[in-house]
Enzyme design. Structure first.
Site, PDB file in Angstrom:
ATOM      1  N   GLU A  60       0.815  -1.218   0.000  1.00 24.65           N
ATOM      2  CA  GLU A  60       0.000   0.000   0.000  1.00 24.65           C
ATOM      3  C   GLU A  60       0.842   1.259   0.000  1.00 24.65           C
ATOM      4  O   GLU A  60       0.475   2.263  -0.612  1.00 24.65           O
ATOM      5  CB  GLU A  60      -0.936   0.021   1.217  1.00 24.65           C
ATOM      6  CG  GLU A  60      -2.056  -1.007   1.164  1.00 24.65           C
ATOM      7  CD  GLU A  60      -1.598  -2.400   1.529  1.00 24.65           C
ATOM      8  OE1 GLU A  60      -0.470  -2.542   2.048  1.00 24.65           O
ATOM      9  OE2 GLU A  60      -2.348  -3.353   1.292  1.00 24.65           O
ATOM     10  N   HIS A 129     -11.109  -4.313   9.588  1.00 17.95           N
ATOM     11  CA  HIS A 129     -11.682  -4.241   8.236  1.00 17.95           C
ATOM     12  C   HIS A 129     -13.031  -3.518   8.245  1.00 17.95           C
ATOM     13  O   HIS A 129     -13.859  -3.743   7.372  1.00 17.95           O
ATOM     14  CB  HIS A 129     -11.909  -5.640   7.657  1.00 17.95           C
ATOM     15  CG  HIS A 129     -10.672  -6.371   7.229  1.00 17.95           C
ATOM     16  ND1 HIS A 129      -9.745  -6.857   8.105  1.00 17.95           N
ATOM     17  CD2 HIS A 129     -10.212  -6.696   5.993  1.00 17.95           C
ATOM     18  CE1 HIS A 129      -8.775  -7.461   7.445  1.00 17.95           C
ATOM     19  NE2 HIS A 129      -9.027  -7.380   6.155  1.00 17.95           N
TER      20      HIS A 129
HETATM   21  C1  TPP Z   1      -2.273  -4.272   4.613  1.00 18.84           C
HETATM   22  C2  TPP Z   1      -3.213  -5.203   3.955  1.00 18.84           C
HETATM   23  N1  TPP Z   1      -3.329  -5.199   2.619  1.00 18.84           N
HETATM   24  C3  TPP Z   1      -4.187  -6.028   2.001  1.00 18.84           C
HETATM   25  C4  TPP Z   1      -4.941  -6.901   2.724  1.00 18.84           C
HETATM   26  C5  TPP Z   1      -5.955  -7.801   2.034  1.00 18.84           C
HETATM   27  N2  TPP Z   1      -5.445  -9.165   2.001  1.00 18.84           N
HETATM   28  C6  TPP Z   1      -5.740 -10.029   2.971  1.00 18.84           C
HETATM   29  S1  TPP Z   1      -4.943 -11.465   2.788  1.00 18.84           S
HETATM   30  C7  TPP Z   1      -4.211 -10.957   1.364  1.00 18.84           C
HETATM   31  C8  TPP Z   1      -3.285 -11.858   0.662  1.00 18.84           C
HETATM   32  C9  TPP Z   1      -2.143 -12.203   1.530  1.00 18.84           C
HETATM   33  O1  TPP Z   1      -1.260 -13.021   0.839  1.00 18.84           O
HETATM   34  P1  TPP Z   1      -0.120 -13.797   1.590  1.00 18.84           P
HETATM   35  O2  TPP Z   1       0.656 -12.865   2.442  1.00 18.84           O
HETATM   36  O3  TPP Z   1       0.619 -14.576   0.582  1.00 18.84           O
HETATM   37  O4  TPP Z   1      -0.904 -14.760   2.589  1.00 18.84           O
HETATM   38  P2  TPP Z   1      -1.926 -15.948   2.195  1.00 18.84           P
HETATM   39  O5  TPP Z   1      -3.285 -15.332   2.124  1.00 18.84           O
HETATM   40  O6  TPP Z   1      -1.504 -16.530   0.916  1.00 18.84           O
HETATM   41  O7  TPP Z   1      -1.829 -16.891   3.341  1.00 18.84           O
HETATM   42  C10 TPP Z   1      -4.600  -9.661   1.052  1.00 18.84           C
HETATM   43  C11 TPP Z   1      -4.175  -8.914  -0.122  1.00 18.84           C
HETATM   44  C12 TPP Z   1      -4.805  -6.876   4.126  1.00 18.84           C
HETATM   45  N3  TPP Z   1      -5.539  -7.679   4.909  1.00 18.84           N
HETATM   46  N4  TPP Z   1      -3.922  -6.052   4.710  1.00 18.84           N
END
Ligand code: TPP
Ligand code: MG
Lengths: 329, 327
Positions: A60, A129
């Site tokens: 972000e 959220h």
């Molecule tokens: C700061 C922030 N940006 C975006 C999100 C939305 N979001 C939640 S999980 C996710 C993907 C996370 O990917 P990863 O770190 O690979 O973890 P995984 O879900 O694959 O376990 C996103 C974009 C968030 N919760 N927090």
């Protein structure tokens, strides 16, 4: 007229602007074939390609900061933050950079970015959220803050935000995404700083923002059945703020309730209440101003507690009944 | 005092316990999915089905005093660190008996009593907090190590880089475990990162970076054990990249257009962490098929009990809304 949802209206405004202005482009996480967490950007990468619908890493700070740089050099980026809570991760770029550049640079340069993001509670996503932090940005000179409450407003205000030469925070609401309403197919713009009287009435003015506009309208219907006539004023943009429309309405009704979802303490409703108190409408007040805002708690997960944490239709009805008993003539 | 992974391997009881934990995680989450679809669980959920080995392997080499910190995809880590599935399920159902009295839900589940410093709804936010928890351990000489789980996507947040650097220059007792399940929400690692292995990022901070098969529990145990020992000796952090795969969609609604059904089938068929471990134990004569069948049955009962407990638990009282905002 054709009816579409709030979500579709937001998308349509972006699509129409991107068709006519090549400088407008979108950056965000999972906005490509995934279509964003709410499906809002569905179909956009297919039409505009990955150069103009830029699917970013989970960064972000970098994505908002790079929007600032691109804007300074003549682009008009729209940034999508998946949930408005994540704005904290992008804060420096918005508050210390985008908002101040023009002023600090002695009136040179401009930063026409739009940060679009859904706020609000009501879907069980809990404390990180569900917040409504819009008031923070109204406190920062250099930023504009928009909070549409209907599909029609969402489309017209977003076009105005994209065309504006300043950084604009565009607050959508998760619970409004599915709301349907009449929206013209052609592109149109609603000026920032123009409130809308969503319903006319004579006994009480309710100044409400975002989802609370819809709740106030529902409450107004119930109150009408009790013989109480409610006027609902939607500022639509918190800054610039249309003080005149608010003041005129209060002068007419003599009673005002300010309803907002954010935590009541320090929320934007406090600003609205003070401006009324400072204005010529003060002399017309027949009762103290009532503010209805969120409880001073992080949004809880449990749905019963979650509902209790922010104003509901019933709370608005009760406030209206009580303001009528508090006549001080 | 420290047990070695090798000595654990030959111990049937302990092996069964590891398998049992992995199976609990899977069955628990399958149940969560059903309750979600039936509308009994609200909000959203992020399932770690297919990633059980990294959670169980990593936590199995920890002592009770050690801490973990996890993410939105944290049910597995929570179970592996010793949280009770009844109280976890109660939390997901928003009940008073849940770990957070129904106020946190899946994304904020935590239990400081077992050394679980919380799931997190903010991607990447756990890394600096883990670093700080490790700092407290060092400053007060408390002897615990912090294990921080996060995803591949999180390594693109500034917080990841800042935390690794800080932990490195202060030699903090923290182990960073990146569960590379190949995708963020939809963004694949191949698109979002221009190096082949996330473990390589450790070089930038002067700490060891290890790439392992995250679906091989023994590899996970050995690697995490080594990193934990290093941390306990005061030699600083390690970055471990555990390659794995999330079988389900990202969260409640995900058409999974960003990957192929073939790819999913490949991982399920060839890289199922539970099947891999079970088969290994059978081949080595440590357990039998019957042992496993019995275990699966046993786990189903435990999960059913957890649901029963959650369903029979009261909702939090309305009056509790404003409790616990301040200490
Ligand atoms: C700061 C922030 N940006 C975006 C999100 C939305 N979001 C939640 S999980 C996710 C993907 C996370 O990917 P990863 O770190 O690979 O973890 P995984 O879900 O694959 O376990 C996103 C974009 C968030 N919760 N927090
Ligand atoms: Mg991932």
């Amino acid at each position: 007229m054709r009816e579409i949802t709030y979500l579709e209206a937001v998308r349509e405004a972006m699509v129409q602007e991107m068709r006519v202005n090549n400088d407008v482009f979108l950056m965000g996480e999972d906005i490509g074939i995934y279509g964003g967490p709410f499906g809002l950007t569905k179909g956009m990468i297919e039409e505009f390609g990955p150069e103009r619908v830029r699917n970013t890493p989970i960064s972000e700070s970098a994505l908002t900061g790079s929007a600032v740089g691109a804007a300074l050099m003549g682009m008009r980026p729209i940034v999508e933050l998946q949930f408005s809570d994540f704005i904290t991760v992008a804060m420096d770029n918005i508050v210390n950079q985008a908002a101040k550049i023009r002023y600090m640079f002695g009136g040179k340069g401009k930063v026409p970015i739009v940060v679009r993001t859904p706020s609000g509670s009501g879907v069980g996503f809990a404390a990180q959220h569900s917040q409504s932090l819009e008031a923070w940005f109204t406190h920062v000179p250099g930023l504009k803050v928009v909070q549409p409450s209907t599909p029609y407003d969402a489309k017209g205000l977003l076009r105005a935000a994209i065309e504006d030469d300043n950084p604009v925070l565009f607050y959508e609401h998760k619970l409004l995404y599915g709301l349907k309403g009449e929206v013209p197919e052609e592109s149109y713009s609603i000026p920032l700083g123009k409130a809308d009287v969503k319903r006319e009435g004579s006994d009480i003015t309710i100044v409400a923002t975002s989802i609370m506009v819809q709740r106030a309208l529902e409450a107004a219907k119930l109150l009408e059945a009790q013989g109480i006539s409610v006027e609902v004023v939607d500022p639509r943009t918190l800054f610039p703020l249309d003080e005149e429309t608010i003041v005129n309405s209060v002068k007419k009704t003599g009673r005002v309730i300010v309803v907002y979802e954010a935590v009541k303490r320090g929320g934007f409703g406090a600003e609205i209440a003070s401006l009324i108190a400072e204005s010529e409408a003060f002399d017309y007040l027949d009762a103290p101003i009532i503010r209805l805002g969120g409880a001073a708690v992080p949004i809880p997960y449990n749905t019963i507690l979650e509902q209790k944490a922010v104003p509901q239709i019933d709370d608005i009805v009760k406030a209206a009944q009580s303001i009528l008993n508090k006549v001080t003539v | 005092m420290e047990k070695t992974v090798k000595s654990t391997l030959s111990n049937k009881e302990e092996m069964l316990e590891l398998l049992h934990q992995m199976q609990v995680i899977r069955t628990f989450e399958e149940q969560v999915e059903k309750l979600f679809q039936a509308g009994e669980i609200g909000g959203t959920m992020h399932l770690c089905i297919g990633q059980e080995a990294s959670a169980v392997g990593a936590c199995s080499v920890l002592e009770r005093k050690d801490k973990i910190i996890t993410t939105h995809r944290g049910h597995g880590h929570s179970i592996a660190k010793g949280m009770d599935i009844g109280r976890m399920m109660a939390e997901l159902l928003g009940r008073e008996t849940g770990y957070c009295h129904g106020k946190g839900g899946s994304m904020h589940i935590a239990d400081l009593d077992v050394g679980h410093l919380g799931a997190n709804g903010i991607v990447g936010a756990g890394l600096p907090i883990a670093t700080g928890a490790a700092l407290a351990s060092k400053m007060k000489d408390l002897g615990y190590v912090v294990v921080c789980f996060f995803g591949d996507g999180a390594t693109n947040e500034g917080a990841f880089h800042e935390a690794l650097n800080l932990a490195s220059i202060w030699d903090l007792p923290v182990v960073f475990i990146c569960e590379n399940n190949q995708y963020g929400m939809s963004g694949s690692v191949k698109e979002m990162i221009n190096i082949e292995h996330i473990a390589t990022r450790a070089t930038s901070y002067g700490i060891p970076g290890k790439l392992i098969d995250g679906n091989d529990i023994i590899q996970v145990m050995e690697t995490v054990q080594e990193a934990v020992e290093r941390a306990r000796r005061g030699e600083g952090p390690t970055l471990i990249e555990a390659e794995t795969y999330r079988w389900r969609g990202h969260s409640r609604s995900d058409a999974r257009k960003y990957r192929t059904r073939e790819e999913e089938a490949f991982w399920r068929k060839n890289r199922d962490p539970i099947a891999l471990f079970k088969n290994k134990l059978i081949v080595e004569g440590i357990i039998t098929e019957e042992d496993f069948a019995h275990l699966v049955e046993q786990v189903q009962k435990e999960v059913n009990d957890a649901v029963e407990f959650a369903r029979n638990s009261p909702m939090p009282s309305i009056d509790s809304l404003e409790n616990d905002v301040y200490a």
